[in-house]
Every structure is written in structure tokens, then in C-alpha cells.
Design a protein around this motif. Structure first.
Motif, short mmCIF file in Angstrom:
data_model
loop_
_atom_site.label_atom_id
_atom_site.label_comp_id
_atom_site.label_asym_id
_atom_site.label_seq_id
_atom_site.Cartn_x
_atom_site.Cartn_y
_atom_site.Cartn_z
N SER A 194 0.88 -0.98 0.22
CA SER A 194 -0.07 0.12 0.08
C SER A 194 0.85 1.22 -0.03
O SER A 194 1.87 1.27 0.51
CB SER A 194 -0.80 -0.09 1.06
N ARG A 196 0.43 3.61 1.73
CA ARG A 196 0.15 4.04 3.16
C ARG A 196 1.55 3.49 4.05
O ARG A 196 1.37 3.55 5.18
CB ARG A 196 -1.13 3.29 3.79
N ASP A 199 4.18 6.72 6.66
CA ASP A 199 3.40 7.62 7.51
C ASP A 199 4.25 8.15 8.61
O ASP A 199 4.72 7.24 9.44
CB ASP A 199 2.01 6.87 7.65
N GLU A 261 -7.59 3.91 -3.35
CA GLU A 261 -6.37 4.13 -3.71
C GLU A 261 -5.38 3.55 -2.57
O GLU A 261 -4.09 3.58 -2.90
CB GLU A 261 -6.05 5.45 -4.04
N TRP A 262 -5.74 3.43 -1.44
CA TRP A 262 -4.97 2.80 -0.46
C TRP A 262 -4.47 1.30 -0.82
O TRP A 262 -3.59 0.93 -0.21
CB TRP A 262 -5.54 2.75 0.95
#
Length: 418
Positions: A194, A196, A199, A261-262
Motif C-alpha cells: 500500500s 500507506r 506515514d 487508492e490505499w
């Protein structure tokens, strides 16, 4: 009481389980000069169900043990991103004297191996692939004087530390069962490839819905920094729905509701969904009995406010090591040794008892219909209140800090430890 002498024993202390609790205990005992045998049923590297997120409380323990958290593979974070009630905001970790101002992420795939290697470097002897099946008891005193293993071996010691997790065979072998008046949690997680993965904040979602029911617990998205994110959820047994929910299905449904979109799709999943129980608020006691010391999950030392276990695993390991080192000094008599070891449960209660009681009250409250919804709806819009909540839930205060520190510390002192 008959206890193995140094020449009769395979070690001064046997520590069963090389997770954070066992390895921290072994580290501090070995550094104090004791002969420590650390037994681990698996072989490293090995997987462990966890969110992989480390608060400043856990980071402090790593720094105290000399673990190099600037080495490759450690991902730093600034604080907590909270999502709920239609809001999303970021809370930096508090600036405190007692704790660093950053958290970390590291998968348990190699985190435990790093902490265990640190214990070995301090002088502990690690044996992997050794499954302990139960305690060895002295015929006359009934004290633990060693352990038996699945392959038929027996290892003897002056003292045994149970760091073998929630399902501890050693504690059960001594008749120590879970207390039903303590909260229990369950966590399930998986990994996704991902965007993500990178972060600066640990992200928590405070609204977990099962149909029209808001559940007591939270979801998380923790970037691992290697192209993947640890995505999971934790739930408490204070809800009437606990035990009637398929947590893996709930996690899948939660992930499907995330932005496309993650990439939280089954095609991007890099590991199966796995779950684990979270024993909280000292749900197994006493923490010392007849030659057996409990640390970490074996004694239910997980924080009921937020489900954090690694920090308390390492802390209880350090506390246990301090007591054990005093008890096993060469100039101590057997009677003095036993008196010293019997202080350990009270030392833990003095350190955490009141705070864990506050946590028990908290989880009982949010398990009631409407309380979680009310708190999310009315608490999240107030940044000052949320900064206070971050300190309370994370147990991150200074002894002589600001007003919020003093309130939390005072509440922890007046709450009855149990």
C-alpha cells in the motif's frame, strides 16, 4: 525448602519465552551477573500477531537496553492520527522528561529476534525450538525448581520466570487461572502492499461498526516502511457482541470501506489475517508463587486503555529482574530470598494497579450501548481534551508535569489497585 545449588542447576534463572518480556528479563538478569537460560519454543525469525506500533513508552525501554533504534528497519513516527466522528486530526506525542518524543514501527517478524539477541549479548544463553511443557516441583516444598520440555529434557534452576504469553503452561501448571473480572481483548491484523506504508503518524479509527452497532475498540493503519502497512482492529469483551463476531470478516469488511487508492484489497494482501487474545489489567495473579515469577502477557500486563503490551512486557521484565537479583544475592538466606520474591506482586500493583483499575472502568463504560458513540461525537471536536486523552490512554505523563499529568497521576493513585 530444597532449591538447586549453583552446581546442581543448569542456570540461576530459567526464563521461558523469548518475546519482549522474557528477553528484557533475561537482559537485565544477565547484566546483573546471573546465569540465565532463555528458552524459546519457536525459532527466529518468527511471526507474531501485533500492530507493530511502539509508543514512546516502549521506545524508552529499547533505549534503556541499548537497542540501536537508528539502525535500518526502524520507522519513526511523530504521534497519533485519530479518525472518527467525521473528523481527522493529528496529535504529536507529548514532550516529556521521562519519555522520548517519538514512536516506532517494527514488525514482530524481527523485533523479538533483535531484543532476544540483545539479551544474548548481555550474557544470557538462548535455546530455540525448545517447547516447555510444565514446571518441575520440589517434592518437599512444592516450589518450582525447573521445567520439563516436549522432547523429554529437564532443566533445573533456582528460579523460573514465565514469559510464555497468554496461554502460559507454566502458570496453569501452578494452578494460576485467569480472573474473570478482568477485561479481555482480541486483535486481528494483516498486511497490505500500500502507498500507506510510509506515514509520520500511527493512525487509529475510533468507529468500528457491525451493522448499526458501534463496537468498543478501534482499527489501525500503521505504515511499516517496507512497502506494506499493518492493518488491523482490536475489540473488547465488555461488549455484548464479543464472541459473536467473526473478526476476520469484520476486518475484511472494514478494509473494503477504505479509499480504493490505499490498496486494501485481497490481491494486495501479503499475509493471512491472524488473531490473538489480549490479556489485560493483571488478569492472572499472583505474579509470584512458589518459585515462579510472571512477566508480560503471562501475568496479563496489557494496558486496558489502548491494548498496548510491548512496553509493559519489557517494563515488568525489568522490575522482575530487579527483585530477582536482590533475592538471589550470595549473602541471602532461603527465608530472605522468599520474602524478597513475595514483594514482587505488590511492586507491580504499586506501579500499575491504580492505572489499570482506571482502564478497567474505562472499558466497562465504553462497552455500554451509546457511551462509545457519545464519547466519539462529543470528545473528538475538542483538541485539548484529546491531548489529555492521548496522555491518559498511553500512560504518558511526567511525575511533576503539567496540569493534565497531575490529574492523571492523582487519579491513578486514588484508584484502588486490584
Amino acid at each position: 525448602m530444597t532449591v538447586p545449588t549453583a552446581t546442581q542447576a543448569d542456570a540461576d534463572v530459567i526464563v521461558v519465552g523469548a518475546g519482549p518480556a522474557g528477553s528484557a528479563t533475561a537482559f537485565y538478569l544477565a547484566r546483573a551477573g546471573l546465569d540465565v537460560l532463555l528458552l524459546e519454543k519457536t525459532t527466529f525469525p518468527r511471526e507474531k500477531v501485533c500492530g507493530d506500533g511502539l509508543t514512546p513508552r516502549a521506545v524508552k525501554q529499547l533505549l534503556n537496553m541499548g537497542v540501536d533504534v537508528d539502525a535500518p528497519g526502524w520507522v519513526r513516527n511523530k504521534g497519533l492520527r485519530v479518525v472518527g466522528g467525521g473528523l481527522r486530526f493529528e496529535l504529536d506525542w507529548p514532550q516529556l522528561e521521562r519519555f522520548p518524543d517519538f514512536g516506532l514501527v517494527r514488525t514482530r517478524q524481527d523485533f523479538d529476534e533483535i531484543v532476544a539477541a540483545n539479551a544474548v549479548q548481555a550474557g544470557a544463553r538462548l535455546m530455540q525450538g525448545v517447547t516447555v511443557t510444565g514446571p518441575v516441583l520440589d517434592d518437599r516444598s512444592g516450589h518450582v525448581v525447573g521445567v520439563t520440555t516436549k522432547d523429554g529434557a529437564t532443566y533445573r534452576s533456582r528460579l523460573v520466570v514465565a514469559a510464555d504469553g497468554n496461554s502460559t503452561r507454566l502458570a496453569l501448571g501452578m494452578g494460576l487461572h485467569k480472573r474473570e473480572d478482568r477485561p479481555m481483548g482480541v486483535a486481528v491484523r494483516t498486511y497490505f502492499t500500500s502507498p500507506r506504508h510510509d506515514d509520520d503518524y500511527l493512525e487509529t479509527w475510533l468507529e468500528l461498526w457491525d451493522g448499526d452497532t458501534l463496537l468498543p475498540g478501534y482499527g489501525w493503519v500503521f505504515g511499516v516502511g517496507d512497502g506494506t502497512a499493518n492493518v488491523g482492529l482490536g475489540l473488547l469483551n465488555t461488549s455484548a457482541h464479543f464472541g459473536n463476531i467473526d473478526y476476520r470478516v469484520l476486518l475484511k469488511r472494514w478494509c473494503k470501506a477504505m479509499p480504493a487508492e490505499w490498496g486494501f484489497t485481497e490481491e494486495n494482501m501479503t499475509a493471512p489475517i491472524r488473531g490473538a487474545a489480549l490479556p489485560m489489567a493483571f488478569n492472572r495473579q499472583p505474579h509470584y508463587t512458589r518459585g515462579l515469577v510472571l512477566v508480560g502477557d503471562s501475568g496479563g500486563s496489557i494496558n486496558p486503555f489502548n491494548g498496548e503490551g510491548i512496553a509493559y512486557a519489557m517494563e515488568t521484565g525489568e522490575i522482575a529482574a530487579e527483585v530477582i537479583e536482590r533475592a538471589l544475592r550470595k549473602d541471602t538466606t532461603p527465608a530472605h530470598r522468599e520474602r524478597t520474591l513475595r514483594t514482587y506482586p505488590q511492586v507491580l500493583k504499586d506501579a500499575y494497579g491504580g492505572y489499570f483499575t482506571l482502564g478497567r472502568w474505562f472499558v466497562e463504560a465504553i462497552g455500554k450501548p451509546g457511551v462509545m458513540s457519545f464519547g466519539t461525537r462529543h470528545g473528538l471536536p475538542h483538541p485539548r481534551l484529546m491531548r489529555f486523552a492521548l496522555k491518559l490512554l498511553g500512560n504518558l505523563t511526567d511525575r511533576r508535569g503539567d496540569a493534565s499529568d497531575k490529574i492523571i497521576n492523582a487519579l491513578s493513585k486514588v484508584a484502588p489497585p486490584a
